[in-house]
Motif scaffolding. Sequence first.
Motif, PDB file in Angstrom:
ATOM      1  N   PRO A 178      91.850  51.987  37.435  1.00  0.00           N
ATOM      2  CA  PRO A 178      92.966  53.520  36.697  1.00  0.00           C
ATOM      3  C   PRO A 178      91.772  54.200  37.067  1.00  0.00           C
ATOM      4  O   PRO A 178      92.216  55.608  37.224  1.00  0.00           O
ATOM      5  CB  PRO A 178      93.965  53.454  35.489  1.00  0.00           C
ATOM      6  N   GLU A 179      91.056  54.592  36.360  1.00  0.00           N
ATOM      7  CA  GLU A 179      89.483  55.497  36.412  1.00  0.00           C
ATOM      8  C   GLU A 179      88.449  54.401  37.115  1.00  0.00           C
ATOM      9  O   GLU A 179      87.981  53.690  36.434  1.00  0.00           O
ATOM     10  CB  GLU A 179      89.193  55.448  34.227  1.00  0.00           C
ATOM     11  N   GLN A 180      87.618  55.588  37.030  1.00  0.00           N
ATOM     12  CA  GLN A 180      86.144  55.253  37.896  1.00  0.00           C
ATOM     13  C   GLN A 180      85.442  55.488  35.839  1.00  0.00           C
ATOM     14  O   GLN A 180      85.319  56.201  35.320  1.00  0.00           O
ATOM     15  CB  GLN A 180      86.008  56.467  38.844  1.00  0.00           C
ATOM     16  N   ARG A 181      84.968  54.128  35.539  1.00  0.00           N
ATOM     17  CA  ARG A 181      83.642  54.530  34.983  1.00  0.00           C
ATOM     18  C   ARG A 181      82.288  54.798  34.945  1.00  0.00           C
ATOM     19  O   ARG A 181      81.595  54.745  36.520  1.00  0.00           O
ATOM     20  CB  ARG A 181      83.210  52.681  34.267  1.00  0.00           C
ATOM     21  N   GLU A 182      81.709  55.228  34.372  1.00  0.00           N
ATOM     22  CA  GLU A 182      80.033  56.068  34.856  1.00  0.00           C
ATOM     23  C   GLU A 182      79.428  54.412  34.416  1.00  0.00           C
ATOM     24  O   GLU A 182      77.975  54.749  35.014  1.00  0.00           O
ATOM     25  CB  GLU A 182      79.935  56.493  33.546  1.00  0.00           C
ATOM     26  N   ARG A 183      79.399  53.361  33.676  1.00  0.00           N
ATOM     27  CA  ARG A 183      78.347  52.085  33.226  1.00  0.00           C
ATOM     28  C   ARG A 183      79.128  51.432  34.282  1.00  0.00           C
ATOM     29  O   ARG A 183      80.458  51.097  34.018  1.00  0.00           O
ATOM     30  CB  ARG A 183      78.329  52.005  32.074  1.00  0.00           C
ATOM     31  N   ARG A 184      78.228  50.463  34.742  1.00  0.00           N
ATOM     32  CA  ARG A 184      78.689  49.179  35.555  1.00  0.00           C
ATOM     33  C   ARG A 184      79.322  48.059  34.926  1.00  0.00           C
ATOM     34  O   ARG A 184      80.344  47.492  34.950  1.00  0.00           O
ATOM     35  CB  ARG A 184      77.692  48.970  36.378  1.00  0.00           C
ATOM     36  N   VAL A 185      78.716  47.897  33.879  1.00  0.00           N
ATOM     37  CA  VAL A 185      79.810  46.766  33.118  1.00  0.00           C
ATOM     38  C   VAL A 185      81.082  47.277  32.282  1.00  0.00           C
ATOM     39  O   VAL A 185      81.920  46.411  32.409  1.00  0.00           O
ATOM     40  CB  VAL A 185      78.994  46.821  31.577  1.00  0.00           C
ATOM     41  N   ASP A 186      81.177  48.674  31.954  1.00  0.00           N
ATOM     42  CA  ASP A 186      82.587  48.887  31.884  1.00  0.00           C
ATOM     43  C   ASP A 186      83.265  48.650  32.597  1.00  0.00           C
ATOM     44  O   ASP A 186      84.480  48.578  32.402  1.00  0.00           O
ATOM     45  CB  ASP A 186      82.815  50.537  31.716  1.00  0.00           C
ATOM     46  N   ALA A 187      83.170  48.869  33.787  1.00  0.00           N
ATOM     47  CA  ALA A 187      83.812  48.564  35.101  1.00  0.00           C
ATOM     48  C   ALA A 187      84.433  46.864  35.867  1.00  0.00           C
ATOM     49  O   ALA A 187      84.971  46.292  35.810  1.00  0.00           O
ATOM     50  CB  ALA A 187      83.691  48.779  36.437  1.00  0.00           C
ATOM     51  N   GLU A 188      83.053  46.407  34.983  1.00  0.00           N
ATOM     52  CA  GLU A 188      83.170  44.423  35.208  1.00  0.00           C
ATOM     53  C   GLU A 188      84.364  44.436  33.826  1.00  0.00           C
ATOM     54  O   GLU A 188      85.275  43.553  33.982  1.00  0.00           O
ATOM     55  CB  GLU A 188      81.738  44.280  35.005  1.00  0.00           C
ATOM     56  N   ASP A 189      84.015  44.672  32.965  1.00  0.00           N
ATOM     57  CA  ASP A 189      85.256  44.161  32.095  1.00  0.00           C
ATOM     58  C   ASP A 189      86.720  44.413  32.515  1.00  0.00           C
ATOM     59  O   ASP A 189      87.454  43.960  32.196  1.00  0.00           O
ATOM     60  CB  ASP A 189      84.515  45.088  30.405  1.00  0.00           C
TER      61      ASP A 189
END
Length: 84
Positions: free
Chosen positions: A15-26
């Motif tokens: 739903p949102e883009q994340r600046e950190r890869r780990v946040d997108a992986e979560d």
Amino acid sequence: MPFEYWCGACDAVSPEQRERRVDAEDELVEHRREAHGGLRPVAGDEVRRVHAEARGRRLFPAHTWLAALFLLALLLANCRGPFG
């Protein structure tokens, strides 16, 4: 460049883009839990980088290019004349 997850089975995107890869992986792990019972879908899923063009920061929006092509077609049609 920000990151987002993508699911090939249900074509879901973060739903949102994340600046950190780990946040997108979560978010990907959370999507697997909610939509696929915690399993990785057969069609695949991944965390990927989002480039500026994919975020809509282009020089000209897509409809501007279509309008320019339409005007060019009208101009070329007018140059041929009625007996073309």
